[in-house]
Design an enzyme around this catalytic site. Structure first.
Site, short mmCIF file in Angstrom:
data_model
loop_
_atom_site.label_atom_id
_atom_site.label_comp_id
_atom_site.label_asym_id
_atom_site.label_seq_id
_atom_site.Cartn_x
_atom_site.Cartn_y
_atom_site.Cartn_z
N LEU A 28 1.28 -1.30 -0.20
CA LEU A 28 0.28 -0.10 0.01
C LEU A 28 0.49 1.36 0.13
O LEU A 28 0.64 2.41 0.36
CB LEU A 28 -0.79 0.07 1.18
CG LEU A 28 -2.06 -1.23 1.30
CD1 LEU A 28 -3.11 -0.42 2.36
CD2 LEU A 28 -2.75 -0.39 0.24
N GLY A 29 1.97 1.59 -1.05
CA GLY A 29 2.69 2.44 -1.12
C GLY A 29 1.93 3.47 -1.73
O GLY A 29 0.93 3.17 -2.01
N THR A 30 2.75 4.26 -2.37
CA THR A 30 1.65 5.46 -3.11
C THR A 30 1.44 4.34 -4.19
O THR A 30 -0.20 4.65 -4.30
CB THR A 30 2.79 6.30 -4.30
OG1 THR A 30 3.99 5.93 -3.57
CG2 THR A 30 2.61 7.46 -4.87
N GLY A 32 -0.37 1.72 -4.58
CA GLY A 32 -1.28 0.43 -3.62
C GLY A 32 -2.50 1.56 -3.88
O GLY A 32 -3.24 1.40 -3.46
N ARG A 62 3.46 -3.12 5.26
CA ARG A 62 5.06 -3.24 5.96
C ARG A 62 4.15 -3.23 7.37
O ARG A 62 3.70 -3.67 8.10
CB ARG A 62 5.85 -3.08 5.47
CG ARG A 62 6.81 -3.45 5.56
CD ARG A 62 8.13 -3.20 5.46
NE ARG A 62 8.16 -2.70 3.59
CZ ARG A 62 9.15 -2.66 3.41
NH1 ARG A 62 10.18 -2.07 4.45
NH2 ARG A 62 9.30 -2.23 1.47
N GLY A 152 4.86 2.43 -17.26
CA GLY A 152 4.09 3.48 -16.36
C GLY A 152 2.16 3.20 -17.04
O GLY A 152 2.01 2.17 -16.92
N ASP A 219 17.29 -0.66 -14.94
CA ASP A 219 15.29 -0.73 -15.19
C ASP A 219 14.99 -0.62 -16.15
O ASP A 219 13.61 -1.19 -16.67
CB ASP A 219 15.27 0.81 -14.18
CG ASP A 219 13.38 0.71 -13.96
OD1 ASP A 219 13.03 0.42 -13.49
OD2 ASP A 219 13.54 1.92 -15.35
N LYS A 223 12.62 -3.60 -18.14
CA LYS A 223 11.19 -3.56 -18.94
C LYS A 223 11.86 -4.00 -20.48
O LYS A 223 10.69 -4.81 -21.09
CB LYS A 223 11.16 -1.84 -19.15
CG LYS A 223 10.87 -1.63 -17.88
CD LYS A 223 10.64 0.21 -17.38
CE LYS A 223 10.78 0.83 -15.96
NZ LYS A 223 10.62 1.99 -15.51
#
Lengths: 463, 463
Positions: A28-30, A32, A62, A152, A219, A223
């Site tokens: 549940l970060g940004t 989530g 967390r 994204g 990164d 992708k």
């Protein structure tokens, strides 16, 4: 039921009744938090579009005490995300934990083993374990959806897998890392160094404290490996990606690029060649007039070259909570609509083994910036070594900086032959040549003692 | 079975067996022939992607004797396309006849009435009869798919309907007509007139003998009306589109645009406002640095502004046999995969009635090119009338052509007060103002006798 005709009716006994898709969100970060809000905000539209009511029934993160500004009333909290993945209350697990190993992998494996659909934004997990996970998903007849893992908020996975189903793709390339594009855009616009722009990117939250993963191209490689598999129907081979980051790019390279009609972008490129599939990530000269050259800041872009559409370019946000959530929710909507497609566009069992192509065999134009001793005959020496390797030069630019001129003028009285003059940049643009020949010519030039510094080499990508 | 869970298994008794989708193709022009070839060429990939074997079982076209370079062995030929649409040999009818009335409409209606899926490239049919046809398709539980009808090979329908399912869209705009963009690109690059470029476009096959439909914006209006419905969840209202073509654009407008930092593109724009949904097609000033400004020649582009992704731009081929066939085949693949979604992203019964907004209420920046008599006080007169309507001016450019200067110099001897001087262009860029106020100010300026010619007015669209 066969894979493609499996219908999602998790709660209703018959496919005629109203259907519900129960989501379990791990992380549940940004992103989530944005997913939870988007599912609530767009509840009616999503239900109309998919014929299915989508609800969040379980979450895990967390820190259960952190205030995320979310109304989690009626939603079951799991301290253990793997328990969430196995929960009988959940039809589709949304993995937003991140990382190729540990919790993220366990969550996805547990969810698939329990016959649940998985939606993930995790490019590292896909890049390293995509083949095995796709196999598991397909054997269970469930979705493993990953639109958010590449570029994204740009729906590039869907565009390639479904929108270009009739096409054979010959190349896919893109700006897949917003941090790098932000840094290069600022270096270009303001003439700043890489280090200065990186510091700003960190201050703005566009770059991590340890920026290696972004700025050294890893990164982008993750992708790209996913795109390669989808586009060429091969197993994911992230180890086969040749990777070079942007930390060696100097302001002078951006100035020279501008003068020669290019911009420098960190591209991931996957290209079909006779020898196999090239997968490469490197700073790249792109023609200034190309669509991809206009892409500035943290924006991402992907161009697909294909036989029927010729060239298709998608430009949009590569990161950010809402943009990434947009891609996650698009995947969730597909699951809710009952769409189960093979992970990489065709059954994983049918994917070809990757055939790597060594970068030495890459053929293309090159920008070469040499720092040469300012002596008579240097340009001729360089040109000779190039010619020996059958490298044709398209343009050559030699320019002394004002500072060097001034220093030399001062020294001229005591050094009439100019032996102490400061080294000068010599920039070459080549026609198509192989990387092997370019490297060999540069080695010969260095062995001749003509170079005062290691050469800068940037590949050119034509439209 | 409910709409969204209906599974396509036309030939097999159970959904477990191998499935086949039998296509009937009505219309074998450039696109139809390309579809037949693509289905054959991509047979294996399409089967792997969809879990379904796709075959062409029936075709229909005007001239059975014409050599199209196609192998039609084993394919049933129908002289009557409506009979093809009703044939028991066909599961999915591909309508490539074109036109909003007559054969195309009869074919689609017959196919839907017979419970067959329909894939069409026909924007005129959708724009004029989309609401009724979608209703029929949904009541039968079949697909009415139309990716090829908007922006050719760009998978924009899929991107909006599925890829942006989590987003609320506030505006969609695009270059939707390749003929107009080709003409404007050449006018800009070579300083040519509209008429000269149109002639070239006709010679190259980019424009019809009667170009009205393209150059006056009607083709763009059809496509825009479809996008509007999909994006805003309203019934199609093609009559509600305000339409203005490019035939009045002069080379001077392109020169001035360039000087002021813009390019001129024919855009279709649909925008949510408090009063309702603006639908407008007109030549538009777009900032030179925007992605859409880079789109040259026959290429199309669509930008979607939405709450989560902010801005997404898709650029690709807007026409051509293979590109259009690519979109048709993508739709066919969706049908083959068993995907049946509501035509306009949600059940047609849930679409809102359109709320039209008069162009008079449109608010935006304007480029105004006046041709004024070269007399003292004219600029002040213009500025006063603008101020009366509360229109703020961002820039103002007055420049006399070399030709006018020369003529005036010659006349100066006999006309010391300059009364016979040639009229001169006076260009204004306004800040946001309503179209009603702009028109009223221009009427007042004309009534004051300041204008030698009717004013040119081009709307500015900001990113």
């Amino acid at each position: 039921m066969s894979l493609l005709t499996r219908i999602l009716s998790p709660r209703s006994g018959s496919s005629d009744g109203p259907r519900t898709l129960r989501l379990g969100i791990a992380g549940l970060g940004t992103v989530g938090a944005s997913v939870v809000r988007m599912i609530a905000r767009r509840a009616e539209a999503l239900s109309a579009a998919t014929g299915c009511t989508i609800t969040v029934t379980a979450v895990s993160a967390r820190d259960p005490k952190r205030d995320r500004g979310l109304d989690l009333a009626g939603i079951t909290w799991f301290d253990d995300p793997v328990a969430l993945a196995r929960s009988g209350e959940v039809d589709c697990v949304v993995e937003l934990v991140g990382g190729s190993e540990g919790a993220a992998k366990e969550i996805v494996e547990a969810a698939l083993a329990a016959g649940k659909h998985v939606v993930t934004a995790n490019k590292a997990l896909l890049a390293h374990h995509g083949n095995a996970l796709a196999k598991e998903a397909e054997s269970r007849g469930v979705s493993l959806a990953y639109e958010a893992s590449v570029a994204g908020g740009i729906p590039v996975i869907k565009a390639i897998r479904e929108g270009l189903a009739g096409n054979e793709v010959s190349r896919v390339y893109g700006i897949l890392n917003g941090t790098c594009n932000y840094i290069l855009s600022r270096m270009e616009a303001e003439g700043l160094t890489f280090e200065a722009c990186l510091k700003d990117a960190q201050a703005l939250g566009y770059a991590e404290a340890d920026p290696t993963f972004d700025v050294e191209g890893f990164d982008t490689a993750h992708k790209l490996a996913i795109l390669t598999s989808l586009v060429f129907g091969v197993e994911i081979d992230v180890e086969g990606v040749s990777v070079e980051g942007i930390s060696a790019i100097q302001p002078l390279d951006l100035t020279m690029a501008d003068e020669l009609g290019y911009r420098i972008k960190l591209l991931g490129v996957a290209q079909a060649t006779e020898a196999g599939i090239e997968q490469r990530v490197h700073p790249t000269m792109v023609p200034k007039g190309s669509a991809i050259a206009q892409v500035m800041g943290v924006t991402n872009a992907v161009t697909i070259d294909a036989d029927a559409v010729k060239e298709l370019t998608l430009i949009g946000p590569g990161a950010g909570g809402d943009a990434t959530a947009s891609a996650v929710v698009a995947d969730i909507a597909d699951v809710a609509a009952g769409l189960v497609r093979p992970t990489f566009g065709q059954p994983v069992t049918g994917l070809a083994a990757p055939r790597r192509v060594e970068m030495q065999r890459h053929e293309g134009g090159y920008y070469i910036r040499l720092t040469v001793h300012d002596r008579t005959g240097v340009a001729a020496g360089v040109a000779t070594r190039m010619a020996e390797r059958e490298i044709s030069i398209e343009s050559i630019v030699q320019r002394r900086s004002a500072k060097a001129e001034a220093a030399d003028a001062k020294a001229a009285a005591n050094d009439p032959r100019g032996l102490s003059r400061a080294p000068v940049p010599l920039v070459l643009i080549t026609y198509a040549a192989t990387e092997g020949n370019i490297r060999a010519a540069l080695d010969a030039i260095a062995a001749d003692g003509l170079l005062a510094e290691a050469p800068q080499l940037i590949r050119i990508e034509r439209e």
